[in-house]
Design an enzyme around this catalytic site. Structure first.
Site, PDB file in Angstrom:
ATOM      1  CG  HIS A  44     -10.638 -21.209  12.869  1.00 53.37           C
ATOM      2  ND1 HIS A  44      -9.422 -21.849  12.949  1.00 53.37           N
ATOM      3  CD2 HIS A  44     -11.123 -21.156  14.136  1.00 53.37           C
ATOM      4  CE1 HIS A  44      -9.172 -22.164  14.215  1.00 53.37           C
ATOM      5  NE2 HIS A  44     -10.193 -21.753  14.964  1.00 53.37           N
ATOM      6  CG  HIS A  95      -9.086 -25.233  11.226  1.00 48.17           C
ATOM      7  ND1 HIS A  95      -8.834 -24.033  10.561  1.00 48.17           N
ATOM      8  CD2 HIS A  95      -9.935 -25.923  10.437  1.00 48.17           C
ATOM      9  CE1 HIS A  95      -9.521 -24.017   9.423  1.00 48.17           C
ATOM     10  NE2 HIS A  95     -10.192 -25.156   9.321  1.00 48.17           N
ATOM     11  CG  HIS A  97      -8.471 -31.906  12.109  1.00 51.34           C
ATOM     12  ND1 HIS A  97      -8.289 -30.947  13.075  1.00 51.34           N
ATOM     13  CD2 HIS A  97      -7.852 -33.013  12.569  1.00 51.34           C
ATOM     14  CE1 HIS A  97      -7.586 -31.453  14.068  1.00 51.34           C
ATOM     15  NE2 HIS A  97      -7.316 -32.719  13.793  1.00 51.34           N
ATOM     16  CG  HIS A  99      -7.433 -37.685  12.071  1.00 49.67           C
ATOM     17  ND1 HIS A  99      -6.066 -37.526  11.972  1.00 49.67           N
ATOM     18  CD2 HIS A  99      -7.826 -36.856  13.074  1.00 49.67           C
ATOM     19  CE1 HIS A  99      -5.654 -36.655  12.883  1.00 49.67           C
ATOM     20  NE2 HIS A  99      -6.706 -36.233  13.565  1.00 49.67           N
TER      21      HIS A  99
HETATM   22  P1  5GP Z   1      -5.286 -33.817  15.948  1.00 49.05           P
HETATM   23  O1  5GP Z   1      -4.290 -34.401  16.889  1.00 49.05           O
HETATM   24  O2  5GP Z   1      -5.551 -32.343  16.245  1.00 49.05           O
HETATM   25  O3  5GP Z   1      -6.553 -34.589  15.819  1.00 49.05           O
HETATM   26  O4  5GP Z   1      -4.622 -33.919  14.518  1.00 49.05           O
HETATM   27  C1  5GP Z   1      -3.810 -32.954  13.976  1.00 49.05           C
HETATM   28  C2  5GP Z   1      -3.083 -33.586  12.831  1.00 49.05           C
HETATM   29  O5  5GP Z   1      -2.559 -32.565  12.021  1.00 49.05           O
HETATM   30  C3  5GP Z   1      -1.899 -34.478  13.247  1.00 49.05           C
HETATM   31  O6  5GP Z   1      -2.125 -35.800  12.786  1.00 49.05           O
HETATM   32  C4  5GP Z   1      -0.704 -33.819  12.573  1.00 49.05           C
HETATM   33  O7  5GP Z   1       0.199 -34.765  12.047  1.00 49.05           O
HETATM   34  C5  5GP Z   1      -1.337 -32.979  11.484  1.00 49.05           C
HETATM   35  N1  5GP Z   1      -0.595 -31.779  11.151  1.00 49.05           N
HETATM   36  C6  5GP Z   1      -0.156 -30.833  12.020  1.00 49.05           C
HETATM   37  N2  5GP Z   1       0.440 -29.827  11.344  1.00 49.05           N
HETATM   38  C7  5GP Z   1       0.364 -30.145  10.024  1.00 49.05           C
HETATM   39  C8  5GP Z   1       0.807 -29.486   8.845  1.00 49.05           C
HETATM   40  O8  5GP Z   1       1.396 -28.408   8.864  1.00 49.05           O
HETATM   41  N3  5GP Z   1       0.557 -30.108   7.656  1.00 49.05           N
HETATM   42  C9  5GP Z   1      -0.109 -31.308   7.599  1.00 49.05           C
HETATM   43  N4  5GP Z   1      -0.292 -31.833   6.395  1.00 49.05           N
HETATM   44  N5  5GP Z   1      -0.537 -31.952   8.700  1.00 49.05           N
HETATM   45  C10 5GP Z   1      -0.312 -31.372   9.897  1.00 49.05           C
HETATM   46 ZN    ZN Z   2      -8.066 -22.273  11.447  1.00 49.87          ZN
END
Ligand code: 5GP
Ligand code: ZN
Length: 132
Positions: A44, A95, A97, A99
Site C-alpha cells: 500500500h 492506493h 494505481h 490506469h
Molecule cells: P481513481 O478514480 O482512484 O483513479 O480510480 C479508481 C478506479 O478503481 C476506478 O476506475 C474504479 O472503477 C476502480 N475500482 C474501484 N473499486 C474497484 C474494485 O473493487 N474492483 C475493480 N476491479 N476496480 C475497482
Molecule cells: Zn491499499
C-alpha cells in the site's frame, strides 16, 4: 484495509491479467474502454508521491509490459496511461494505481481542460518560481 489491498491479498476477486511478486494488473470494474486495466503495487502506497524510487521505476516497467500484452491480445495500438494523484485530481481509491486505457479511436477518452495562454513574462516568472 483498502479495497486494492484486499484485491492484492485475493480477499476480493478481480480479473487479474498480470502478476509478479510486487505488482498486480487487473481489469477496472468500470471499463472506460474495453481492456481498461489498473496496475497496482501489492504494497500500500497512498499515491504517486508516496512511492519509493524503486517502486516508481518498476511501476512504469510493469505498465509497459501490460500495455504490450493488451496490444497483442486486443489488437489495440494506442493508450492513455493515467494516474490520478490526489482527491482534487480525481483519485477515488487511495492506493496508488495506474490506469491503462486502450484507445481504439479518437475521442475514446476526452480531456476537456481549457489551456492557459501565458505571456512571455508570465512564462519567465513561472519558470523562475519552479527552478529557483
Ligand atoms: P481513481 O478514480 O482512484 O483513479 O480510480 C479508481 C478506479 O478503481 C476506478 O476506475 C474504479 O472503477 C476502480 N475500482 C474501484 N473499486 C474497484 C474494485 O473493487 N474492483 C475493480 N476491479 N476496480 C475497482
Ligand atoms: Zn491499499
Amino acid at each position: 484495509m483498502c479495497i486494492f489491498c484486499k484485491i492484492a491479498n485475493k480477499e476480493i476477486p478481480s480479473y487479474i491479467i498480470y502478476e509478479d511478486d510486487k505488482f498486480l494488473a487487473f481489469l477496472d470494474l468500470s471499463q472506460v474502454t474495453i481492456g481498461h486495466t489498473l496496475v497496482v503495487p501489492k504494497k500500500h502506497f497512498a499515491n504517486l508521491l508516496e512511492l519509493d524510487e524503486e517502486t516508481a521505476k518498476e511501476a512504469l516497467n510493469v505498465t509497459r509490459k501490460v500495455a504490450l500484452l493488451l496490444k497483442e491480445k486486443l489488437n489495440v495500438f494506442d493508450f492513455n496511461i493515467v494516474n490520478n494523484c490526489g482527491e482534487k485530481a480525481g483519485q477515488s481509491v487511495h492506493h496508488f494505481h495506474i490506469h491503462i486505457i486502450p484507445i481504439y479511436k479518437k475521442g475514446d477518452l476526452e480531456f476537456n481542460a481549457q489551456s492557459n495562454k501565458l505571456s512571455e513574462a508570465e512564462f519567465k516568472k513561472l519558470h523562475n518560481k519552479i527552478i529557483k
